[in-house]
Design a protein around this motif. Sequence first.
Motif: not given
Length: 320
Positions: A45-50, A229-237, A249-253, A297-298
């Motif tokens: 639990l807490g995997d934010d997923s399955f 989280k790494k994608a957000q840190e590096k500024g990609i999607y 990761a609200e700036e990336a997902v 889509i965000r």
Amino acid sequence: MRKSLLWGLLAVMTMLLAACGSASGQAESLKEQTSIGLVVTESGLGDDSFSDSAIRGLERARDELGILFDYREPEPEDLAASIDALVQNQHELIVGLGFNAQQPIEEMASKYPEQQFILVDGVSEKKNVTSITFKENEGSYLIGLIAGMRTKSNTVGFIGGQKVPLIENFEKGFTSGVKEVNPDAEVLVDYIDTFSDDKKGAATAQKQIKDGADFIFPTAGFAGVGALKKAQEKGIYAFGVDSDQFYIAEEAVVTSMLKRVDTALFDMAKQLDEEQPFTGEHIELGLQENGVGLAPIRVITLTAEQQDRLDQASGKGNNE
């Protein structure tokens, strides 16, 4: 004075006996209430997923149908023992999540032929095991379309938790969608052999970003959270999976490929509540059955043409 005290003591004793009787009745009622046992994936639990999606489905069954549930978060080697313990607790249904649960579920199904089991993400021939699988390729194809249409570097990445047919199904759908709209795009593929190590997920995302990926799609449980989280840190999607992972990761997902385990388990609970028999069937859920799909889509905005292309592929477009 003494008489008044005596009556007071009698009143208190009567109230206590009534309360005990009421509590006993509630306990008996609770014992008789329909319930479901769940064994979650190794991510827990807490995997934010399955696993979290499965819990949401059972919480809905509790709130809307009054069906109780219990769950276990075992290590892989303890799966069979955990399932056995849930059987001993006399749950009407026992649910095993993930392909790793198939062997212990089938072992317990043979040991307890009168017990009904649900296997999610595997197909069993046992008559007392209902199998639920999803057409991951259909949902991942939509993710691939978005990545292929919007990549600027012409390089996108896929990260799988383990190289097994289930996860390869995600990869095939994603790659197919990318190539459908952008044949020249390169799809980087890495399998990291873990669903729980978020640091390894982050390191793999870092490598793909260094190699030019500007969109990443991890399907690796909690390890995928590290990649997001790494994608957000590096500024990609990036794209989430199984549940709506935007809030990680609200700036990336951009969106998430939803695998509606919650809906599937609620439907099983409803079948149990309505006393419909379980026949050991294989239920396969895709876009048409609303078993897979996309979260909102965000972060980016699709053009009208791109949205139309996505709608057509997801069955929302005008097919006349």
